[in-house]
Design a protein around this motif. Structure first.
Motif, mmCIF file in Angstrom:
data_model
loop_
_atom_site.group_PDB
_atom_site.id
_atom_site.type_symbol
_atom_site.label_atom_id
_atom_site.label_comp_id
_atom_site.label_asym_id
_atom_site.label_seq_id
_atom_site.Cartn_x
_atom_site.Cartn_y
_atom_site.Cartn_z
ATOM 1 N N ILE A 188 0.689 -1.025 -0.065
ATOM 2 C CA ILE A 188 -0.015 0.128 -0.011
ATOM 3 C C ILE A 188 1.004 1.175 -0.173
ATOM 4 N N THR A 189 0.522 2.348 -0.815
ATOM 5 C CA THR A 189 1.096 3.451 -0.964
ATOM 6 C C THR A 189 0.021 4.481 -0.156
ATOM 7 N N ALA A 190 0.795 5.413 0.696
ATOM 8 C CA ALA A 190 -0.236 6.239 1.426
ATOM 9 C C ALA A 190 0.577 7.555 1.839
ATOM 10 N N ILE A 196 -2.360 -1.443 -3.523
ATOM 11 C CA ILE A 196 -3.273 -0.146 -3.389
ATOM 12 C C ILE A 196 -2.489 0.883 -3.402
ATOM 13 N N GLY A 197 -2.923 1.724 -4.254
ATOM 14 C CA GLY A 197 -2.235 2.956 -4.417
ATOM 15 C C GLY A 197 -3.005 4.214 -3.901
ATOM 16 N N ALA A 198 -2.966 4.369 -2.536
ATOM 17 C CA ALA A 198 -3.653 5.213 -1.714
ATOM 18 C C ALA A 198 -2.985 6.687 -1.629
ATOM 19 N N ALA A 199 -1.782 6.647 -2.009
ATOM 20 C CA ALA A 199 -0.792 7.881 -1.895
ATOM 21 C C ALA A 199 -1.444 8.822 -2.687
ATOM 22 N N ALA A 200 -1.187 10.183 -2.456
ATOM 23 C CA ALA A 200 -1.477 11.314 -3.258
ATOM 24 C C ALA A 200 0.096 11.671 -3.952
ATOM 25 N N VAL A 201 0.344 11.009 -4.911
ATOM 26 C CA VAL A 201 1.660 11.277 -5.321
ATOM 27 C C VAL A 201 1.756 12.633 -6.254
ATOM 28 N N ALA A 202 2.918 13.143 -6.202
ATOM 29 C CA ALA A 202 2.916 14.575 -7.012
ATOM 30 C C ALA A 202 3.221 14.068 -8.422
ATOM 31 N N ASN A 213 6.779 13.104 -13.019
ATOM 32 C CA ASN A 213 6.905 12.046 -11.908
ATOM 33 C C ASN A 213 6.697 10.595 -12.543
ATOM 34 N N PRO A 214 7.229 9.560 -12.427
ATOM 35 C CA PRO A 214 6.606 8.301 -12.847
ATOM 36 C C PRO A 214 5.169 8.050 -12.340
ATOM 37 N N ASP A 215 4.404 7.374 -12.952
ATOM 38 C CA ASP A 215 2.834 6.821 -12.391
ATOM 39 C C ASP A 215 3.270 5.376 -11.893
ATOM 40 N N ILE A 216 3.504 5.402 -10.493
ATOM 41 C CA ILE A 216 3.688 4.274 -9.941
ATOM 42 C C ILE A 216 2.549 3.305 -9.893
ATOM 43 N N ILE A 217 1.288 3.453 -10.016
ATOM 44 C CA ILE A 217 0.156 2.670 -10.052
ATOM 45 C C ILE A 217 0.438 1.834 -11.815
ATOM 46 N N THR A 218 0.440 2.799 -12.525
ATOM 47 C CA THR A 218 0.634 2.190 -13.881
ATOM 48 C C THR A 218 1.764 1.233 -14.271
ATOM 49 N N ILE A 223 -5.527 -1.740 -6.986
ATOM 50 C CA ILE A 223 -6.672 -0.926 -6.532
ATOM 51 C C ILE A 223 -6.103 0.703 -6.414
ATOM 52 N N GLY A 224 -6.900 1.489 -7.137
ATOM 53 C CA GLY A 224 -6.390 3.035 -6.816
ATOM 54 C C GLY A 224 -7.429 3.978 -6.387
ATOM 55 N N PHE A 225 -7.066 5.093 -6.185
ATOM 56 C CA PHE A 225 -8.082 6.075 -5.753
ATOM 57 C C PHE A 225 -8.039 7.196 -6.832
ATOM 58 N N ALA A 226 -9.395 8.012 -6.999
ATOM 59 C CA ALA A 226 -9.446 9.130 -7.687
ATOM 60 C C ALA A 226 -10.192 10.362 -6.934
ATOM 61 N N ALA A 247 -7.367 4.075 -17.990
ATOM 62 C CA ALA A 247 -5.946 4.603 -18.348
ATOM 63 C C ALA A 247 -4.978 3.984 -17.799
ATOM 64 N N LYS A 248 -5.256 3.640 -16.426
ATOM 65 C CA LYS A 248 -4.193 3.066 -15.588
ATOM 66 C C LYS A 248 -4.159 1.601 -15.247
ATOM 67 N N ASN A 249 -5.152 1.150 -16.010
ATOM 68 C CA ASN A 249 -5.272 -0.459 -16.014
ATOM 69 C C ASN A 249 -5.574 -0.934 -14.490
ATOM 70 N N MET A 250 -6.403 -0.028 -13.641
ATOM 71 C CA MET A 250 -6.705 -0.611 -12.516
ATOM 72 C C MET A 250 -7.677 -1.821 -12.432
ATOM 73 N N ASP A 251 -7.838 -2.584 -11.484
ATOM 74 C CA ASP A 251 -9.095 -3.574 -11.352
ATOM 75 C C ASP A 251 -10.132 -2.846 -10.537
#
Ligand code: C5P
Length: 421
Positions: A208-210, A286-292, A320-325, A337-340, A356-360
């Motif tokens: 999980i990223t947070a 789970i990408g829950a972080a708000a990555v810049a 920055n690289p898109d971690i979840i992608t 799993i990602g967040f929007a 776009a990010k190929n999330m489940d």
């Protein structure tokens, strides 16, 4: 929906004055069908919208309105009624009712019960969108939430007055679901159909990223965002409770590491990407972080100086690289799993992002003043290729369990589909 925790629950259903009061008749039916013992208390204003007789017919008990009702008080007086209840649910909760509760008024039976009852209080606000946005209402809600009152809704949508916005009372099914989840969580149980499966993530590695990232401008300044990390940490806690091995990769936050969770601290998006890349095998990401999205191309080595009223340098930003992608391109890939967080067109933008990010699965939430970031609670719309699930406003801990339940449910459905094809 598994509502077994409502069996034999003694509930006072408070109904205050608003057009949504008619929906409370259906809510009463759902509660009694779930096995709850419900007593209805109405404010005088509520009786202008629905008659006490309707609630009496559905609850099987007389409905109380007046505080000074000698006949009713000789049966179960208001203090005995307050002691009797396991929980107090007020739906709809009007702006006036919330104000009276926030200020400790006891000028009718319902508000007197709110003060006299030690059991948890849930409220489902309902009012015009302009009223809901009023600072006085916001302040009253903040006071009540700080006192531990749980809010269910309100929802965004079309209102009886024709306006569109936040203030619509949550649907009875959603209120039932939120109540069930909340009561189950109090019992230490995750809610929903999989609640018997309390070690449902045994043997799985969940990453999980947070939190937010900090992108340095110079040695003392950085670009950051409002993320508190609460949702990611709640997910880490819930996954560990469900038996998973959990790696939590966190930006700078002021939160305690949940027990049994392995935490990796990072500061920038690049460091977060590297920490995720270093994890070899994962079953769920789970990408829950708000990555810049951007970082400063060349952070200054020394503190930047102000030159005649402006900064001495223009900041060049690079992506920055898109971690979840990156994770969703892995082979083999984990469930992703990602967040929007969106301020408008929630469903449309979230679905675009998911594809776009190929999330489940994507967990979409509306952000704005007092909503989403840095709040203890939230409401989420979960979207996956096979369906949607609305999680009404609840504590982030409860939402975390519900998100993981949905993941388990989707996995079971997928397994089922692959057996039968
Ligand atoms: O595009 P946006 O930032 O709104 O996407 C949000 C989702 O993408 C979140 O799940 C977030 O953790 C993830 N994300 C990421 N790497 C980035 C940007 C966002 O993993 N660089």
């Amino acid at each position: 929906m598994n509502t077994s925790c409502l069996q034999n629950q003694r509930i006072i259903l408070g109904v205050s004055g608003g057009i949504a009061a008619y929906k409370s008749l259906h809510l009463l039916r759902l509660l009694t069908r779930a096995g709850a013992d419900v007593r209805v208390v109405m404010t005088q204003a509520a009786t202008e919208f629905v008659t006490p007789l309707s609630f009496q017919a559905l609850s099987g008990h007389s409905v109380r309105v007046a505080l000074f009702d000698a006949e009713a008080e000789s049966g179960m007086d208001h203090i005995a009624l307050a002691r009797w209840a396991d929980c107090l649910l007020i739906a709809p909760a009007s702006a006036d009712l919330l104000a009276r509760c926030a200020h400790g008024r006891a000028d009718d039976l319902l508000t007197t019960l709110v003060l006299a009852c030690a059991a948890p209080l849930w409220v489902a606000p309902a009012m015009n969108q302009q009223m809901w946005r009023h600072p006085a209402v916001k302040e009253n809600c903040r006071i009540l939430a700080a006192r531990g009152v749980r809010f269910i809704g309100p929802q965004v949508g079309e209102q009886a007055c024709g306006d569109i916005g936040a203030g619509r009372m949550s649907e009875p099914e959603q209120i039932l679901q939120a109540l069930t989840q909340s009561i189950s969580a109090q019992d230490g149980q995750p809610s929903g159909q999989l609640e018997s499966d309390t070690r449902g993530l045994d043997g799985r590695h969940v990453v999980i990223t947070a939190g937010g990232t900090q992108e340095p401008i110079d040695p003392v300044r950085y670009i950051a965002n409002r993320s508190s990390g609460k949702m990611g940490f709640a997910l880490a806690h819930a996954a560990a409770r469900l038996g998973a091995t959990v790696t939590l990769i966190s930006g700078p936050v002021s939160l305690q590491t949940p027990s049994g969770v392995q935490r990796v601290d990072v500061t920038t998006a690049l460091e977060m990407a590297e920490a995720v890349a270093a994890v070899e095998k994962m079953d769920l990401f789970i990408g829950a972080a708000a990555v810049a999205d951007f970082r400063v191309a060349r952070p200054a080595e020394h503190k930047l100086k102000k030159q005649s009223g402006k900064m001495g340098q223009t900041l060049e930003l690079v992506e920055n690289p898109d971690i979840i992608t990156t994770v969703s391109r892995r082979d083999p890939r984990p469930f992703v799993i990602g967040f929007a967080a969106e301020t408008e067109k929630l469903v449309e933008y979230a679905e675009q992002k998911r594809v776009a990010k190929n999330m489940d699965l994507i967990c979409a939430n509306q952000v704005g003043p007092g909503q989403g970031f840095d709040q203890p609670d939230n409401e989420l719309l979960l979207i996956w290729s096979g369906g949607r699930r609305w999680l009404p406003r609840a504590d982030k801990q409860q939402l975390a369990f519900a998100v993981l339940e949905t993941y388990q449910r989707i996995q079971k459905e997928q397994e089922h589909a692959s057996y039968s094809s």
